[in-house]
Design an enzyme around this catalytic site. Structure first.
Site, PDB file in Angstrom:
ATOM      1  N   CYS A  10      19.477  47.481  57.780  1.00  7.83           N
ATOM      2  CA  CYS A  10      21.008  48.038  58.016  1.00  7.83           C
ATOM      3  C   CYS A  10      21.088  48.584  59.662  1.00  7.83           C
ATOM      4  O   CYS A  10      20.149  47.859  60.164  1.00  7.83           O
ATOM      5  CB  CYS A  10      21.302  49.703  57.314  1.00  7.83           C
ATOM      6  SG  CYS A  10      20.099  50.751  57.490  1.00  7.83           S
ATOM      7  N   ARG A  16      21.095  53.256  54.618  1.00  9.82           N
ATOM      8  CA  ARG A  16      21.030  52.148  53.506  1.00  9.82           C
ATOM      9  C   ARG A  16      19.892  51.466  53.203  1.00  9.82           C
ATOM     10  O   ARG A  16      19.411  51.359  52.211  1.00  9.82           O
ATOM     11  CB  ARG A  16      22.179  51.414  54.064  1.00  9.82           C
ATOM     12  CG  ARG A  16      23.575  52.146  53.995  1.00  9.82           C
ATOM     13  CD  ARG A  16      24.666  51.121  54.623  1.00  9.82           C
ATOM     14  NE  ARG A  16      24.454  51.096  55.994  1.00  9.82           N
ATOM     15  CZ  ARG A  16      25.245  50.107  56.764  1.00  9.82           C
ATOM     16  NH1 ARG A  16      26.124  49.383  56.224  1.00  9.82           N
ATOM     17  NH2 ARG A  16      24.893  50.098  58.015  1.00  9.82           N
ATOM     18  N   ASP A 126      28.465  52.222  55.190  1.00  5.95           N
ATOM     19  CA  ASP A 126      27.660  53.125  55.975  1.00  5.95           C
ATOM     20  C   ASP A 126      28.123  54.515  55.671  1.00  5.95           C
ATOM     21  O   ASP A 126      29.192  54.920  56.078  1.00  5.95           O
ATOM     22  CB  ASP A 126      27.488  52.797  57.433  1.00  5.95           C
ATOM     23  CG  ASP A 126      26.528  53.655  58.260  1.00  5.95           C
ATOM     24  OD1 ASP A 126      25.948  54.740  57.602  1.00  5.95           O
ATOM     25  OD2 ASP A 126      26.214  53.207  59.388  1.00  5.95           O
TER      26      ASP A 126
END
Length: 162
Positions: A10, A16, A126
Protein backbone atom coordinates in the site's frame (compact mmCIF):
# COMPACT_ATOMS: atom_id res chain seq x y z
CA UNK A 1 11.25 -26.38 -2.37
CA UNK A 2 11.50 -22.59 -2.09
CA UNK A 3 8.40 -21.06 -0.48
CA UNK A 4 6.07 -19.14 -2.77
CA UNK A 5 6.69 -15.49 -1.82
CA UNK A 6 3.96 -12.83 -1.63
CA UNK A 7 4.41 -9.12 -0.92
CA UNK A 8 1.45 -6.90 0.06
CA UNK A 9 1.79 -3.21 -0.87
CA UNK A 10 0.00 0.00 0.00
CA UNK A 11 1.22 3.57 0.30
CA UNK A 12 2.74 3.86 3.79
CA UNK A 13 2.71 0.23 4.98
CA UNK A 14 0.88 1.05 8.22
CA UNK A 15 -2.78 0.28 7.44
CA UNK A 16 -3.80 -1.87 4.47
CA UNK A 17 -0.71 -3.89 3.56
CA UNK A 18 0.18 -4.98 7.12
CA UNK A 19 -3.48 -5.91 7.59
CA UNK A 20 -3.33 -7.99 4.40
CA UNK A 21 -0.09 -9.64 5.56
CA UNK A 22 -1.60 -10.51 8.96
CA UNK A 23 -4.90 -11.77 7.55
CA UNK A 24 -3.23 -13.88 4.87
CA UNK A 25 -0.77 -15.31 7.40
CA UNK A 26 -3.65 -16.44 9.64
CA UNK A 27 -5.64 -17.89 6.74
CA UNK A 28 -2.60 -19.77 5.38
CA UNK A 29 -1.95 -21.16 8.84
CA UNK A 30 -5.57 -22.33 9.14
CA UNK A 31 -5.34 -23.94 5.69
CA UNK A 32 -2.09 -25.76 6.51
CA UNK A 33 -0.16 -23.77 3.89
CA UNK A 34 1.91 -21.48 6.10
CA UNK A 35 5.16 -23.40 5.59
CA UNK A 36 4.77 -23.12 1.81
CA UNK A 37 4.39 -19.34 1.61
CA UNK A 38 6.70 -16.48 2.59
CA UNK A 39 4.89 -13.21 3.37
CA UNK A 40 5.88 -9.59 3.78
CA UNK A 41 4.41 -6.14 3.29
CA UNK A 42 5.83 -2.82 2.16
CA UNK A 43 4.82 0.69 1.16
CA UNK A 44 5.40 2.53 -2.07
CA UNK A 45 6.38 5.61 -0.03
CA UNK A 46 8.74 5.95 2.91
CA UNK A 47 6.53 8.08 5.18
CA UNK A 48 6.52 5.66 8.13
CA UNK A 49 9.74 3.59 7.88
CA UNK A 50 10.25 1.36 10.91
CA UNK A 51 6.89 2.20 12.48
CA UNK A 52 4.36 -0.32 13.72
CA UNK A 53 0.97 -0.40 12.01
CA UNK A 54 -1.43 2.44 12.82
CA UNK A 55 -2.98 1.90 16.29
CA UNK A 56 -6.48 1.94 14.78
CA UNK A 57 -5.45 -0.71 12.26
CA UNK A 58 -4.01 -2.86 15.03
CA UNK A 59 -7.10 -2.45 17.23
CA UNK A 60 -9.59 -3.40 14.52
CA UNK A 61 -7.43 -6.32 13.32
CA UNK A 62 -7.01 -7.64 16.87
CA UNK A 63 -10.78 -7.59 17.35
CA UNK A 64 -10.90 -10.17 14.54
CA UNK A 65 -7.96 -12.17 15.89
CA UNK A 66 -5.11 -10.75 13.80
CA UNK A 67 -2.08 -9.53 15.78
CA UNK A 68 -0.10 -7.02 13.70
CA UNK A 69 2.05 -5.65 16.53
CA UNK A 70 5.34 -7.22 15.38
CA UNK A 71 5.15 -5.75 11.86
CA UNK A 72 7.20 -2.70 10.88
CA UNK A 73 6.84 -0.42 7.86
CA UNK A 74 9.36 -0.56 5.06
CA UNK A 75 9.55 0.74 1.51
CA UNK A 76 9.32 -1.58 -1.47
CA UNK A 77 12.49 -1.73 -3.55
CA UNK A 78 13.58 -3.07 -6.93
CA UNK A 79 15.12 -6.23 -5.35
CA UNK A 80 11.62 -7.17 -4.11
CA UNK A 81 10.61 -7.91 -7.70
CA UNK A 82 13.14 -10.74 -7.83
CA UNK A 83 12.46 -11.98 -4.29
CA UNK A 84 8.66 -12.21 -4.53
CA UNK A 85 6.57 -14.36 -6.86
CA UNK A 86 3.47 -12.19 -6.43
CA UNK A 87 3.22 -8.52 -5.44
CA UNK A 88 -0.29 -7.39 -4.52
CA UNK A 89 -1.26 -3.71 -4.51
CA UNK A 90 -4.18 -2.42 -2.49
CA UNK A 91 -5.25 0.13 -5.12
CA UNK A 92 -4.56 1.35 -8.65
CA UNK A 93 -2.34 4.22 -7.52
CA UNK A 94 0.03 1.86 -5.72
CA UNK A 95 -0.17 -0.64 -8.59
CA UNK A 96 1.00 2.14 -10.92
CA UNK A 97 3.81 3.03 -8.50
CA UNK A 98 4.99 -0.57 -8.44
CA UNK A 99 4.94 -0.76 -12.24
CA UNK A 100 6.96 2.47 -12.44
CA UNK A 101 9.63 0.75 -10.32
CA UNK A 102 9.64 -2.31 -12.54
CA UNK A 103 7.71 -1.78 -15.81
CA UNK A 104 8.44 -5.35 -16.96
CA UNK A 105 6.89 -6.96 -13.86
CA UNK A 106 3.91 -8.23 -15.85
CA UNK A 107 1.50 -10.58 -14.08
CA UNK A 108 3.69 -10.66 -10.98
CA UNK A 109 2.02 -7.39 -9.88
CA UNK A 110 -1.76 -7.42 -9.38
CA UNK A 111 -4.50 -5.86 -7.31
CA UNK A 112 -5.28 -7.84 -4.15
CA UNK A 113 -9.00 -7.47 -4.79
CA UNK A 114 -8.65 -9.46 -8.03
CA UNK A 115 -8.92 -12.50 -5.72
CA UNK A 116 -12.14 -11.33 -4.00
CA UNK A 117 -15.32 -13.34 -4.50
CA UNK A 118 -17.85 -11.64 -2.19
CA UNK A 119 -17.16 -7.95 -2.88
CA UNK A 120 -17.07 -6.40 -6.33
CA UNK A 121 -14.74 -3.54 -5.36
CA UNK A 122 -11.43 -3.60 -7.20
CA UNK A 123 -9.50 -1.57 -4.61
CA UNK A 124 -9.00 -1.68 -0.84
CA UNK A 125 -9.77 1.92 0.23
CA UNK A 126 -7.26 3.75 2.40
CA UNK A 127 -8.80 4.15 5.90
CA UNK A 128 -6.02 6.41 7.26
CA UNK A 129 -7.97 9.69 7.27
CA UNK A 130 -11.31 8.14 8.20
CA UNK A 131 -13.05 6.60 11.16
CA UNK A 132 -13.60 3.07 12.45
CA UNK A 133 -16.02 1.93 9.76
CA UNK A 134 -13.27 2.39 7.16
CA UNK A 135 -10.98 0.01 9.03
CA UNK A 136 -13.80 -2.54 9.24
CA UNK A 137 -14.47 -2.24 5.50
CA UNK A 138 -10.75 -2.77 4.84
CA UNK A 139 -10.85 -5.96 6.92
CA UNK A 140 -13.99 -7.17 5.13
CA UNK A 141 -12.38 -6.64 1.71
CA UNK A 142 -9.01 -8.10 2.71
CA UNK A 143 -10.57 -11.18 4.32
CA UNK A 144 -12.56 -11.79 1.15
CA UNK A 145 -9.55 -11.39 -1.15
CA UNK A 146 -7.34 -13.52 1.09
CA UNK A 147 -9.93 -16.32 1.07
CA UNK A 148 -9.81 -16.28 -2.73
CA UNK A 149 -6.02 -16.15 -2.72
CA UNK A 150 -5.77 -19.09 -0.31
CA UNK A 151 -8.08 -21.11 -2.55
CA UNK A 152 -5.82 -20.38 -5.53
CA UNK A 153 -2.67 -21.15 -3.53
CA UNK A 154 -4.17 -24.44 -2.37
CA UNK A 155 -4.58 -25.44 -6.02
CA UNK A 156 -1.10 -24.24 -6.94
CA UNK A 157 0.92 -25.47 -3.95
CA UNK A 158 -0.70 -28.68 -2.80
CA UNK A 159 -0.21 -31.76 -4.93
CA UNK A 160 -3.42 -33.54 -5.87
CA UNK A 161 -4.45 -36.30 -3.47
CA UNK A 162 -4.20 -39.87 -4.61
Amino acid sequence: MKPYAILMCCMGNICRSPTAEGVLRAKLDAAGLAALVELDSAGTHEYHLGRAPDPRTQRHALQRGYDLSALRARKVGVPDFDRFDLILAMDRENLAGLLRLRPDAGDKVRLLMSFATRHDADEVPDPYYGEGDGFERVLDYIEDACDGLVAELRQRLQPPAG
